[in-house]
Motif scaffolding. Structure first.
Motif, PDB file in Angstrom:
ATOM      1  N   UNK A 148       0.797  -1.227   0.000  1.00  0.00           N
ATOM      2  CA  UNK A 148       0.000   0.000   0.000  1.00  0.00           C
ATOM      3  C   UNK A 148       0.829   1.277   0.000  1.00  0.00           C
ATOM      4  N   UNK A 149       2.146   1.153   0.003  1.00  0.00           N
ATOM      5  CA  UNK A 149       2.987   2.343   0.166  1.00  0.00           C
ATOM      6  C   UNK A 149       3.786   2.683  -1.086  1.00  0.00           C
ATOM      7  N   UNK A 150       3.227   2.407  -2.260  1.00  0.00           N
ATOM      8  CA  UNK A 150       3.962   2.739  -3.480  1.00  0.00           C
ATOM      9  C   UNK A 150       3.113   3.595  -4.406  1.00  0.00           C
ATOM     10  N   UNK A 151       3.787   4.360  -5.239  1.00  0.00           N
ATOM     11  CA  UNK A 151       3.163   5.148  -6.294  1.00  0.00           C
ATOM     12  C   UNK A 151       3.812   4.767  -7.610  1.00  0.00           C
ATOM     13  N   UNK A 152       3.092   4.993  -8.701  1.00  0.00           N
ATOM     14  CA  UNK A 152       3.610   4.664 -10.024  1.00  0.00           C
ATOM     15  C   UNK A 152       4.260   5.889 -10.647  1.00  0.00           C
ATOM     16  N   UNK A 153       5.497   5.755 -11.139  1.00  0.00           N
ATOM     17  CA  UNK A 153       6.110   6.883 -11.845  1.00  0.00           C
ATOM     18  C   UNK A 153       5.248   7.319 -13.022  1.00  0.00           C
ATOM     19  N   UNK A 154       5.193   8.611 -13.259  1.00  0.00           N
ATOM     20  CA  UNK A 154       4.404   9.125 -14.373  1.00  0.00           C
ATOM     21  C   UNK A 154       4.924   8.570 -15.698  1.00  0.00           C
ATOM     22  N   UNK A 155       4.001   8.222 -16.582  1.00  0.00           N
ATOM     23  CA  UNK A 155       4.336   7.793 -17.938  1.00  0.00           C
ATOM     24  C   UNK A 155       3.475   8.610 -18.907  1.00  0.00           C
ATOM     25  N   UNK A 156       3.701   9.892 -18.900  1.00  0.00           N
ATOM     26  CA  UNK A 156       2.889  10.817 -19.693  1.00  0.00           C
ATOM     27  C   UNK A 156       3.480  10.905 -21.099  1.00  0.00           C
ATOM     28  N   UNK A 157       2.745  10.416 -22.073  1.00  0.00           N
ATOM     29  CA  UNK A 157       3.199  10.381 -23.461  1.00  0.00           C
ATOM     30  C   UNK A 157       2.949  11.748 -24.092  1.00  0.00           C
ATOM     31  N   UNK A 158       3.993  12.397 -24.621  1.00  0.00           N
ATOM     32  CA  UNK A 158       3.812  13.724 -25.220  1.00  0.00           C
ATOM     33  C   UNK A 158       2.740  13.715 -26.307  1.00  0.00           C
TER      34      UNK A 158
END
Length: 242
Positions: A148-158
């Protein structure tokens, strides 16, 4: 339980709720109308939690191992097609391969039965429906079993923008300069285009609905309380991948 919202800081009225808010069972008991599925869910909460803890032979996901874990898991589990079964119908989703961590995370949660008996817990007509949370005690237990203590790195596609039917990761807006996604919640966008300004470039879009937008529309139009929580629970009964 913290209720993650997906709206930008310029929101007012319909777009109210850019920050994370506390959501408790006590707050929602007064507004939720009990359905037969409420009873079924209560009886299966213990089973759901046990299924997660027994089904997985994987270590807990942490902020330290999230990238390596999901990279390896994604290689071993390449599925991109998802079917979400709700008490209002089914929604088919295609997961994008160019957002590999979000894709692998969603597939992993589905295969660990995390989503079963969670809700589409936030509905805003002509804007979004958001799923993956509930006020059942089994939900935080399942999150803890997975990590419960993790976040996902952003993968924002330009250049990729929120359009009708896109699927994105929810996130906490405050104190999140890296735009990391919360792993357990997602939202489906319905429009209009004028509402995408604060979303584009700030939330990872990792899929799109390929069939079942009529079900999404039906859910989005359900009566809800002042916090956008449906007056009748919208159950995610199953999420299958292929």
């Amino acid at each position: 339980m913290k209720k993650l919202l997906v709206l930008g800081i310029v929101c007012v009225g319909l777009l109210q709720g850019c920050e994370d808010k506390k959501n408790t069972s006590e707050e929602k008991t007064e507004t939720n109308v009990k359905t037969p599925l409420d009873t079924i869910a209560s009886e299966t909460e213990k089973t759901d939690t046990t299924a997660v803890s027994e089904a997985t032979s994987y270590p807990k996901i942490t902020q330290e191992n999230v990238v390596s874990f999901l990279t390896k898991y994604g290689t071993e589990n390449p599925e991109t097609k998802v079917r979400i079964t709700t008490n209002h119908g089914t929604i088919d989703i295609l997961l994008y391969e160019d957002t590999p961590l979000h894709r692998a995370n969603f597939v992993y949660l589905a295969k660990q039965n995390y989503f079963n008996n969670t809700f589409f817990h936030r509905v805003v007509k002509n804007f979004i429906i958001q799923g993956g949370n509930s006020d059942n005690v089994s939900t935080p237990r399942k999150r803890n079993a997975i990590g419960s203590d993790y976040l996902l790195p952003a993968e924002i596609v330009p250049g990729r923008k929120h359009t009708y039917g896109t699927v994105s990761g929810a996130k906490e807006y405050r104190e999140n300069p890296d735009k990391q996604s919360a792993p357990f919640e997602f939202f489906i966008f319905l429009g209009p285009r004028s509402a995408t300004g604060h979303l584009n470039g700030n939330y990872t879009i990792f899929g799109r609905v390929t069939n079942g937008m009529d079900v999404v529309e039906k859910i989005a139009n359900l009566p809800a309380d002042d916090g956008d929580w449906p007056l009748q629970n919208v159950y995610i009964q199953d999420v299958s991948v292929e």
